[in-house]
Scaffold this active site. Structure first.
Site, mmCIF file in Angstrom:
data_model
loop_
_atom_site.group_PDB
_atom_site.id
_atom_site.type_symbol
_atom_site.label_atom_id
_atom_site.label_comp_id
_atom_site.label_asym_id
_atom_site.label_seq_id
_atom_site.Cartn_x
_atom_site.Cartn_y
_atom_site.Cartn_z
ATOM 1 N N THR A 193 0.823 -1.210 0.000
ATOM 2 C CA THR A 193 0.000 0.000 0.000
ATOM 3 C C THR A 193 0.858 1.262 0.000
ATOM 4 O OG1 THR A 193 -1.514 1.254 1.423
ATOM 5 C CG2 THR A 193 -0.099 -0.309 2.527
ATOM 6 N N ASP A 194 0.269 2.356 -0.475
ATOM 7 C CA ASP A 194 0.990 3.636 -0.428
ATOM 8 C C ASP A 194 1.137 4.155 1.005
ATOM 9 O OD1 ASP A 194 -1.662 4.365 0.004
ATOM 10 O OD2 ASP A 194 -1.778 5.774 -1.679
ATOM 11 N N GLU A 195 0.374 3.568 1.943
ATOM 12 C CA GLU A 195 0.432 4.074 3.325
ATOM 13 C C GLU A 195 1.787 3.860 3.983
ATOM 14 O OE1 GLU A 195 -2.819 3.380 5.848
ATOM 15 O OE2 GLU A 195 -4.276 3.469 4.231
ATOM 16 N N TYR B 130 -1.116 -0.508 11.235
ATOM 17 C CA TYR B 130 -1.354 -1.193 9.953
ATOM 18 C C TYR B 130 -0.244 -0.868 8.957
ATOM 19 C CZ TYR B 130 -3.022 -1.620 5.145
ATOM 20 O OH TYR B 130 -3.099 -1.878 3.792
ATOM 21 N N LYS C 97 2.713 -3.288 7.227
ATOM 22 C CA LYS C 97 2.870 -3.450 5.767
ATOM 23 C C LYS C 97 4.281 -3.023 5.356
ATOM 24 C CE LYS C 97 0.339 -4.631 3.077
ATOM 25 N NZ LYS C 97 -0.026 -5.984 2.585
#
Ligand code: NAD
Ligand code: TDX
Length: 338
Positions: free
Chosen positions: A122-124, A154, A158
């Protein structure tokens, strides 16, 4: 490629990917490995189960099971994860277990069987960007060289899993690629997430809920475009590379909510402002130039209003996929003041 293992294939993005490759690759056999957490739903893939698609209910942390399945496939696309930021703020442990330990288990096994591995991220992991300059309109975007600055548990788990994959490529010869995608929307998304939560609230006679002032920006991509991008990385991506996936779909949460309200025939002020998410990232935005220039992939479903209209119709027509969970999800949100 004849047989592929899709972890987390009964969740939102994984199920859409399984539908995509089922149609696009008629010779491919697909094994889904999914633990069926609260976010997994057999109904998301039940129409496909049969000769070409098998569902194995199990945990990516289960070493013997993972080795058994790994020995049978040519490639793995790894979606399985705990995926909701708000849950990770309440109880991070399942995120550490599935996202870090689960990825570790899979890559150890992929090295053992020399299996092609694609890691979904994810970009997060890159943290937040500031809002675009209101006068010039200019704002930075994430690239595959952006530093890792995860904000939530989260995102941190990741980020950890991405780093494990990168180091296994270099140290153990893992045949892996990584992709970091922006916010997906479309059918089969669990009702805890922003867009399906607001749609199903309206369908249930409940007012939509906006965190804080709603200025936070997400970069929306239809999940069908994400699926096509993953397939192109799996086929043409270079081992060890990270590709960012997005569709130039930046919108504030308030604007997304206004559009949902309009498309569903509601007054545009018919929503409640609720408690903000702690550590809430302000803006995500993806620079897609690398995947476009190196692999020739381009998003197709870029009309957000049409995509949202179709998504609303899907939730209207498939209440059996979400109705049973809706009340419990909203009760949890109410307890958190959200
Ligand atoms: P989801 O929560 O809808 O689905 C996750 C699936 O993984 C569920 O079916 C769940 O049962 C399964 N799962 C969880 N832990 C497992 C375990 N230990 N063993 C086996 N299965 C397990 O999530 P999603 O939104 O579909 O996200 C899927 C992947 O895509 C995640 O890795 C996420 O980080 C990534 N991603 C999602 C988005 C998005 O906008 N949703 C954007 C970028 C990347
Ligand atoms: O009720 C809500 N009201 C609200 O204003 C909810 C659930 C969310 N929000 C806001 C928070 C975010 O700014 O909407 C935005 C989107 O929220 P989520 O759907 O929870 O997504 P986000 O936190 O941005 O993360 C999503 O995209 C990246 C996925 O859940 C992740 O799995 C993915 O990695």
């Amino acid at each position: 490629m004849k047989r592929i293992l899709v972890t987390g294939g009964a969740g939102f993005v994984g199920a859409n990917f399984v539908h995509y490759i089922f149609e696009a690759q008629k010779d491919l056999h697909i094994i889904i490995l999914d633990k069926m957490t609260y976010a997994g739903n057999k109904k998301n893939v039940s129409d496909l189960l049969g000769d070409r698609v098998q569902l194995v209910i199990g945990d990516i942390c289960d070493v013997p099971l993972v080795n058994k399945l790994m020995s049978r496939v040519d490639a793995v696309v790894h979606f399985a994860a705990e995926s909701h930021n708000d849950n990770s703020l309440e109880d991070p442990l399942p995120f550490v277990e599935s996202n870090i330990w689960g990825t570790y288990t899979l890559i150890q096994s992929a090295v053992k069987y020399n299996t092609r591995f694609h890691h979904i991220s994810t970009d997060e992991v890159f943290g937040e960007l500031p809002l675009r300059n209101p006068i010039s309109g200019v704002g930075d975007k994430f690239t595959s060289n952006s530093p890792y600055r995860p904000s939530s548990p989260y995102a941190a788990t990741k980020a950890s899993s991405d780093l494990l994959v990168r180091s296994w490529v270099r140290s153990f010869g893992l045949q892996a690629t990584i992709s970091n995608c922006s916010n997906n929307y479309g059918p089969y998304q669990y009702v805890e997430k922003f867009i399906p939560r607001q749609i199903t609230n309206i369908l249930s006679g409940v007012r939509p809920k906006l965190y804080g002032d709603g200025r936070n920006v997400r970069d929306w991509i239809h999940t069908w475009d994400h699926s096509a991008a993953i397939w192109s990385i799996l086929k043409y991506g270079k081992i060890g590379e990270t590709y960012l996936i997005g569709a130039d779909g930046e919108m504030s949460n308030r604007d997304v909510l206004t559009l949902i309200l309009k498309l569903m025939g509601q007054p545009v002020d018919a929503f409640d402002v609720v408690a903000n998410r702690p550590g809430h990232d302000m803006r995500y935005a993806i620079d897609v130039s690398k995947i476009q220039s190196e692999l020739g992939w381009k998003p197709q479903y870029t009309n957000f209003e049409n995509g949202l209209r179709n998504t609303i119709e899907w939730y209207q027509e498939n209440a059996d996929c979400w109705h049973a969970d809706k009340y419990a999800v909203e009760s949890r949100y109410r307890q958190r003041g959200q």
